[in-house]
Write a protein that holds these residues in place. Structure first.
Motif, PDB file in Angstrom:
ATOM      1  N   ASP A  20      15.981   0.464   0.935  1.00  0.00           N
ATOM      2  CA  ASP A  20      15.177   0.590  -0.282  1.00  0.00           C
ATOM      3  C   ASP A  20      14.386  -0.686  -0.548  1.00  0.00           C
ATOM      4  O   ASP A  20      13.230  -0.636  -0.966  1.00  0.00           O
ATOM      5  N   PHE A  21      14.995  -1.822  -0.291  1.00  0.00           N
ATOM      6  CA  PHE A  21      14.318  -3.103  -0.486  1.00  0.00           C
ATOM      7  C   PHE A  21      13.149  -3.257   0.484  1.00  0.00           C
ATOM      8  O   PHE A  21      12.033  -3.581   0.091  1.00  0.00           O
ATOM      9  N   PHE A  22      13.420  -2.995   1.767  1.00  0.00           N
ATOM     10  CA  PHE A  22      12.401  -3.242   2.786  1.00  0.00           C
ATOM     11  C   PHE A  22      11.274  -2.224   2.772  1.00  0.00           C
ATOM     12  O   PHE A  22      10.144  -2.559   3.119  1.00  0.00           O
ATOM     13  N   ASP A  23      11.534  -0.986   2.372  1.00  0.00           N
ATOM     14  CA  ASP A  23      10.430  -0.015   2.363  1.00  0.00           C
ATOM     15  C   ASP A  23       9.372  -0.419   1.355  1.00  0.00           C
ATOM     16  O   ASP A  23       8.180  -0.312   1.625  1.00  0.00           O
ATOM     17  N   GLY A  24       9.787  -0.919   0.219  1.00  0.00           N
ATOM     18  CA  GLY A  24       8.823  -1.378  -0.784  1.00  0.00           C
ATOM     19  C   GLY A  24       8.057  -2.603  -0.336  1.00  0.00           C
ATOM     20  O   GLY A  24       6.839  -2.713  -0.528  1.00  0.00           O
ATOM     21  N   ARG A  25       8.773  -3.550   0.270  1.00  0.00           N
ATOM     22  CA  ARG A  25       8.123  -4.766   0.760  1.00  0.00           C
ATOM     23  C   ARG A  25       7.064  -4.438   1.815  1.00  0.00           C
ATOM     24  O   ARG A  25       5.959  -4.965   1.776  1.00  0.00           O
ATOM     25  N   ILE A  26       7.431  -3.606   2.757  1.00  0.00           N
ATOM     26  CA  ILE A  26       6.502  -3.261   3.844  1.00  0.00           C
ATOM     27  C   ILE A  26       5.325  -2.456   3.310  1.00  0.00           C
ATOM     28  O   ILE A  26       4.178  -2.682   3.709  1.00  0.00           O
ATOM     29  N   ALA A  27       5.582  -1.529   2.404  1.00  0.00           N
ATOM     30  CA  ALA A  27       4.493  -0.717   1.849  1.00  0.00           C
ATOM     31  C   ALA A  27       3.472  -1.587   1.128  1.00  0.00           C
ATOM     32  O   ALA A  27       2.262  -1.377   1.261  1.00  0.00           O
ATOM     33  N   ARG A  28       3.951  -2.575   0.373  1.00  0.00           N
ATOM     34  CA  ARG A  28       3.023  -3.462  -0.328  1.00  0.00           C
ATOM     35  C   ARG A  28       2.317  -4.425   0.623  1.00  0.00           C
ATOM     36  O   ARG A  28       1.118  -4.682   0.481  1.00  0.00           O
ATOM     37  N   ALA A  29       3.041  -4.949   1.578  1.00  0.00           N
ATOM     38  CA  ALA A  29       2.459  -5.934   2.499  1.00  0.00           C
ATOM     39  C   ALA A  29       1.368  -5.329   3.378  1.00  0.00           C
ATOM     40  O   ALA A  29       0.383  -5.993   3.691  1.00  0.00           O
TER      41      ALA A  29
END
Length: 108
Positions: free
Chosen positions: A50-59
């Motif tokens: 959940d943490f990484f999906d948001g980070r990658i989507a924004r990046a």
């Protein structure tokens, strides 16, 4: 190379799906005595997804309609997973059951 990997295997929607599967697996693991000790580890892996999906989507600017639907669904399943873990550990505690259900309903 990394951009191609992010758009393929590490796409945020796929990571959200993996997190959803892991959250469900943590619920299943919590219900059986043999696997109960692995349930928190599986849950933490789900939280990491959940943490990484948001980070990658924004990046990488990869937000999508499917992701907007899938991410909150993953959160609901994770809330259910935590409630299941707590209830399986102490099933006679009615306050715990009530607060878990209230938290789950409150998210909707």
């Amino acid at each position: 190379m990394l951009e191609k990997l992010v758009r393929g295997v590490l796409h945020p929607n796929r990571i959200s799906f993996y997190g959803l599967v892991l959250a469900g697996a943590s619920v299943a693991a919590a219900c059986f005595d043999e696997s109960r000790s692995s349930a928190p580890v599986i849950y933490l892996a789900s939280a990491a997804c959940d943490f990484f999906d948001g980070r990658i989507a924004r990046a990488y600017n990869l937000s999508s309609r499917e992701g907007a639907i899938l991410d909150p669904m993953c959160d609901k399943v994770k809330h259910f997973a935590v409630g299941s873990l707590m209830i399986c550990q102490n099933p006679e505690n009615s306050f715990l059951v009530g607060t878990t259900l209230a938290s789950f309903v409150n998210d909707y």
